[in-house]
Motif scaffolding. Structure first.
Motif, PDB file in Angstrom:
ATOM      1  N   PHE B  80      34.414  43.045  38.092  1.00 43.58           N
ATOM      2  CA  PHE B  80      34.973  44.091  38.968  1.00 43.58           C
ATOM      3  C   PHE B  80      36.441  44.406  38.705  1.00 43.58           C
ATOM      4  O   PHE B  80      36.842  45.558  38.741  1.00 43.58           O
ATOM      5  CB  PHE B  80      34.793  43.763  40.456  1.00 43.58           C
ATOM      6  CG  PHE B  80      33.508  43.053  40.791  1.00 43.58           C
ATOM      7  CD1 PHE B  80      32.291  43.569  40.350  1.00 43.58           C
ATOM      8  CD2 PHE B  80      33.501  41.877  41.512  1.00 43.58           C
ATOM      9  CE1 PHE B  80      31.100  42.925  40.635  1.00 43.58           C
ATOM     10  CE2 PHE B  80      32.303  41.226  41.795  1.00 43.58           C
ATOM     11  CZ  PHE B  80      31.109  41.752  41.358  1.00 43.58           C
ATOM     12  N   LEU B  82      39.186  44.069  40.490  1.00 40.58           N
ATOM     13  CA  LEU B  82      39.910  44.756  41.571  1.00 40.58           C
ATOM     14  C   LEU B  82      41.136  43.929  41.923  1.00 40.58           C
ATOM     15  O   LEU B  82      41.088  42.702  41.876  1.00 40.58           O
ATOM     16  CB  LEU B  82      39.022  44.872  42.815  1.00 40.58           C
ATOM     17  CG  LEU B  82      37.718  45.633  42.652  1.00 40.58           C
ATOM     18  CD1 LEU B  82      36.925  45.551  43.945  1.00 40.58           C
ATOM     19  CD2 LEU B  82      37.991  47.078  42.286  1.00 40.58           C
ATOM     20  N   PRO B  84      43.133  42.013  44.317  1.00 38.89           N
ATOM     21  CA  PRO B  84      42.763  41.485  45.630  1.00 38.89           C
ATOM     22  C   PRO B  84      43.780  41.817  46.721  1.00 38.89           C
ATOM     23  O   PRO B  84      43.454  41.736  47.897  1.00 38.89           O
ATOM     24  CB  PRO B  84      42.678  39.969  45.406  1.00 38.89           C
ATOM     25  CG  PRO B  84      43.403  39.701  44.153  1.00 38.89           C
ATOM     26  CD  PRO B  84      43.354  40.948  43.328  1.00 38.89           C
ATOM     27  N   VAL B  88      40.691  49.029  49.267  1.00 39.12           N
ATOM     28  CA  VAL B  88      39.821  49.864  48.446  1.00 39.12           C
ATOM     29  C   VAL B  88      40.562  51.126  47.990  1.00 39.12           C
ATOM     30  O   VAL B  88      40.618  51.450  46.808  1.00 39.12           O
ATOM     31  CB  VAL B  88      38.551  50.215  49.249  1.00 39.12           C
ATOM     32  CG1 VAL B  88      37.752  51.298  48.557  1.00 39.12           C
ATOM     33  CG2 VAL B  88      37.698  48.969  49.456  1.00 39.12           C
ATOM     34  N   ASN B  91      43.332  50.302  45.486  1.00 37.53           N
ATOM     35  CA  ASN B  91      42.834  50.020  44.145  1.00 37.53           C
ATOM     36  C   ASN B  91      42.562  51.306  43.378  1.00 37.53           C
ATOM     37  O   ASN B  91      42.744  51.354  42.162  1.00 37.53           O
ATOM     38  CB  ASN B  91      41.568  49.180  44.219  1.00 37.53           C
ATOM     39  CG  ASN B  91      41.874  47.702  44.097  1.00 37.53           C
ATOM     40  OD1 ASN B  91      42.222  47.219  43.032  1.00 37.53           O
ATOM     41  ND2 ASN B  91      41.767  46.992  45.218  1.00 37.53           N
ATOM     42  N   PRO B 127      39.330  43.693  49.105  1.00 43.32           N
ATOM     43  CA  PRO B 127      38.203  43.223  48.292  1.00 43.32           C
ATOM     44  C   PRO B 127      37.544  41.951  48.842  1.00 43.32           C
ATOM     45  O   PRO B 127      36.336  41.799  48.752  1.00 43.32           O
ATOM     46  CB  PRO B 127      38.844  42.956  46.929  1.00 43.32           C
ATOM     47  CG  PRO B 127      39.957  43.930  46.856  1.00 43.32           C
ATOM     48  CD  PRO B 127      40.469  44.055  48.262  1.00 43.32           C
ATOM     49  N   LYS B 128      38.343  41.054  49.439  1.00 47.01           N
ATOM     50  CA  LYS B 128      37.732  39.802  49.895  1.00 47.01           C
ATOM     51  C   LYS B 128      36.726  40.029  51.033  1.00 47.01           C
ATOM     52  O   LYS B 128      35.913  39.163  51.318  1.00 47.01           O
ATOM     53  CB  LYS B 128      38.808  38.804  50.335  1.00 47.01           C
ATOM     54  CG  LYS B 128      39.521  39.154  51.614  1.00 47.01           C
ATOM     55  CD  LYS B 128      40.377  37.991  52.121  1.00 47.01           C
ATOM     56  CE  LYS B 128      41.113  38.375  53.383  1.00 47.01           C
ATOM     57  NZ  LYS B 128      42.013  37.340  53.876  1.00 47.01           N
ATOM     58  N   LEU B 130      34.506  42.424  50.963  1.00 45.41           N
ATOM     59  CA  LEU B 130      33.359  43.165  50.444  1.00 45.41           C
ATOM     60  C   LEU B 130      32.390  42.252  49.705  1.00 45.41           C
ATOM     61  O   LEU B 130      32.790  41.249  49.109  1.00 45.41           O
ATOM     62  CB  LEU B 130      33.836  44.252  49.470  1.00 45.41           C
ATOM     63  CG  LEU B 130      34.812  45.291  50.020  1.00 45.41           C
ATOM     64  CD1 LEU B 130      35.271  46.200  48.899  1.00 45.41           C
ATOM     65  CD2 LEU B 130      34.162  46.103  51.120  1.00 45.41           C
ATOM     66  N   LYS B 135      31.966  45.643  45.827  1.00 40.40           N
ATOM     67  CA  LYS B 135      33.114  45.561  44.914  1.00 40.40           C
ATOM     68  C   LYS B 135      32.834  46.374  43.663  1.00 40.40           C
ATOM     69  O   LYS B 135      33.692  47.109  43.184  1.00 40.40           O
ATOM     70  CB  LYS B 135      33.378  44.109  44.522  1.00 40.40           C
ATOM     71  CG  LYS B 135      34.040  43.297  45.593  1.00 40.40           C
ATOM     72  CD  LYS B 135      34.351  41.914  45.077  1.00 40.40           C
ATOM     73  CE  LYS B 135      34.659  40.993  46.231  1.00 40.40           C
ATOM     74  NZ  LYS B 135      34.511  39.602  45.915  1.00 40.40           N
ATOM     75  N   GLN B 136      31.601  46.266  43.138  1.00 38.92           N
ATOM     76  CA  GLN B 136      31.304  47.012  41.926  1.00 38.92           C
ATOM     77  C   GLN B 136      31.276  48.515  42.221  1.00 38.92           C
ATOM     78  O   GLN B 136      31.662  49.315  41.384  1.00 38.92           O
ATOM     79  CB  GLN B 136      29.999  46.517  41.290  1.00 38.92           C
ATOM     80  CG  GLN B 136      29.805  46.956  39.853  1.00 38.92           C
ATOM     81  CD  GLN B 136      30.950  46.536  38.929  1.00 38.92           C
ATOM     82  OE1 GLN B 136      32.058  47.067  39.023  1.00 38.92           O
ATOM     83  NE2 GLN B 136      30.694  45.601  38.037  1.00 38.92           N
TER      84      GLN B 136
END
Lengths: 279, 255
Positions: B80, B82, B84, B88, B91, B127-128, B130, B135-136
């Motif tokens: 992913f 991303l 952290p 969202v 990112n 992200p944590k 999700l 995440k993908q």
């Protein structure tokens, strides 16, 4: 005997089958949980034991001062206004010295983490500087920066610099390479990658390095005030020590401990604010 | 914009990884690259996007990327990738900021890609919070935000459980049907390859060479879970690969 297996009764040496047993739990432990009051309790118990011992006489007055006397000394110090006269210069030395040490340390650490030539040149140098007892260099700093505040700032800055460098470049090394690759693959500029990916990613390591650096700064406060300081917690402790005035010595030491606890608590707050993203 | 791989070979020291790969990736198609582990398929993908250089051969870009394309060759990573510490939205805005897109225009793009990946409600999440599939999706949204000419997907579904993988495959198919994109899709999962690939390139084990290029004509949206024709193709691919995979599995790793 070998053909007698049709027998349906269980063999005698095995336990009887139809009595169910609860499976024993064996998965506990190894998971630290926060217990706030335990720390305070340990302090309280130790102080109470010392108080009891010195009062009852099985700890002689030469071994340990009475905690209540230390408190009384502290009260006098506060009431006479001397507390802030000592605390003020010490705090400013601590703040200025560690500010320079930590900021230069983070800058050098990031450079070491990013450029292999800087790493090749600076890592052995830092390794050579780290183990030098900074106190031993105090006379040198006095010659270089003068007997005034300069030498004190320099000593604390120098003492916080090396651990900050080591913590910072370790933290930069530990930044997830796939995130940097991602940044490159989206065409981010070098500066953007450093600012938006490397630095935030290194933040946890830098902050935990800061805990160590600032503790060292408090230790060096006493060393820095060995020469040419009339006021300051370090000067106060050294003076009391040379007179074997244990109450004042302990009062000074307690101030340093409280300073340490406060600094650590402040870093804890910053960590919770800045590193809320960590799982 | 097409991508052409021209006689690409690569080796690490004296350890040959890829040998003479020549391949055309036509615009608007999904090309899947499958092969046993260690055959150099991910390395090949890094060459295509310019993250690594091959020892010999060239990666060519044929034609100009379409107008409005910020980052022609855009990756979607297996893990992913991303940040952290960013939400969202953050990112996605990360990859727009460097192109000077901020404020209202950035919000429009972010809103659009989040809607296309069904993430509108999660804009402010970290992200944590999700799941892997989410995440993908964020990573896919981020890739869509730069309007890529070619998507380079490196085992994008391999870190997900099989149900999530099915769901995301459906999402990818519907994204493609609405607006066909070009993609190179590296995977070791033959089921993904037959569901998503217009062409499936089968690599041999190390040093990776092209063994066969299988073309599938069924339109993507008609390929269903458990379709017998696809199963037959998958079985055929597996027969091509089985012995190679077994031999690759028994090799010692010295990378």
């Amino acid at each position: 005997m070998s053909d007698a297996t049709l027998d349906t009764t269980p063999p005698r040496d095995l336990p009887v089958r139809d009595e169910p047993k609860t499976v024993a739990f064996r998965g506990g432990g190894f998971a630290p949980r926060p217990h706030r009051w335990v720390g305070a309790l340990v302090f309280a118990v130790l102080i109470l034991i010392a108080e009891w011992g010195t009062r009852a006489g099985w700890i002689s007055a030469l071994t340990l001062p009475k905690p209540s006397d230390v408190l009384a000394t502290f009260g006098e110090l506060y009431q006479s206004g001397l507390l802030f006269k000592h605390l003020g210069p010490s705090l400013s030395r601590f703040a200025v010295g560690s500010f320079f040490g930590v900021s230069v340390g983070i800058a050098v650490g990031v450079l070491i983490g990013l450029f292999s030539y800087v790493r090749a040149g600076a890592v052995p140098l830092v390794a050579a500087l780290f183990p030098i007892p900074k106190i031993a260099l105090l006379p040198l700093f006095v010659i270089w920066f003068g007997i005034g505040e300069g030498s004190k700032y320099a000593l604390i800055a120098f003492g916080t610099f090396t651990p900050t460098v080591v913590a910072t470049y370790g933290a930069v090394d530990n930044v997830d390479r796939t995130l940097i690759r991602m940044g490159q693959s989206f065409g981010l500029s070098w500066w953007s990658i450093v600012r938006k990916i490397v630095l935030p990613g290194a933040m946890p390591g830098i902050l935990s390095g800061l805990r160590i650096s600032l503790a060292i700064a408090i230790i060096l406060l006493v060393a820095a005030e060995m020469l040419g300081a009339e006021y300051g917690i370090g000067a106060y402790i050294l003076q009391a020590g040379s007179l074997y005035d244990l109450e004042r010595l302990f009062a000074g030491v307690v101030i340093l401990s409280v300073l340490g606890v406060l600094v650590s608590a402040v870093i804890g707050v910053i960590e919770r604010r800045v590193l809320g993203w960590r799982t | 914009m097409d991508i052409r791989l021209d006689a690409i070979s690569h080796s690490y020291d004296d350890f040959e990884v890829l040998r003479d790969i020549t391949l055309d990736i036509p615009a608007g198609r999904i090309v899947c690259i499958v092969g046993p582990s260690g055959c150099g398929k991910s390395t090949l993908l890094r060459f295509i996007g310019g993250l690594e250089r091959p020892r010999a051969g060239r990666v060519l870009q044929v034609g100009e990327p379409p107008a409005g394309c910020l980052n022609p060759l855009t990756y979607i990573f297996q893990d992913f990738a991303l940040l952290p510490w960013r939400t969202v939205e953050g990112n996605i805005s990360l990859v727009l900021e460097d192109h000077g897109i901020r404020g209202q225009r950035a919000r429009e793009i972010i809103g659009d890609v989040l809607a296309r990946t069904k993430l509108t409600d999660f804009a402010k999440a970290l992200p944590k919070q999700l799941s892997g599939g989410m995440k993908q999706r964020v990573a896919i949204a981020r890739a869509l935000a730069v309007n890529p000419a070619v998507m380079l997907m490196d085992e994008p579904l391999s870190a997900l459980d099989s149900q999530t993988r099915e769901l995301l495959m459906d999402d990818l198919v519907s994204l493609w049907s609405r607006q066909p994109f070009t993609a190179v899709y590296v995977t070791h999962n033959l089921n993904e390859a037959v569901r998503l690939g217009h062409q499936i390139v089968v690599l041999s084990r190390r040093p990776g060479q092209i063994r066969e290029v299988v073309t599938l004509d069924t339109p993507l949206e008609e390929r269903q879970f458990g379709d017998p024709e696809l199963d037959a193709k998958q079985k055929y691919l597996w027969q091509l690969m089985r012995d190679e995979a077994r031999a690759a599995d028994a090799e010692l790793l010295n990378v």
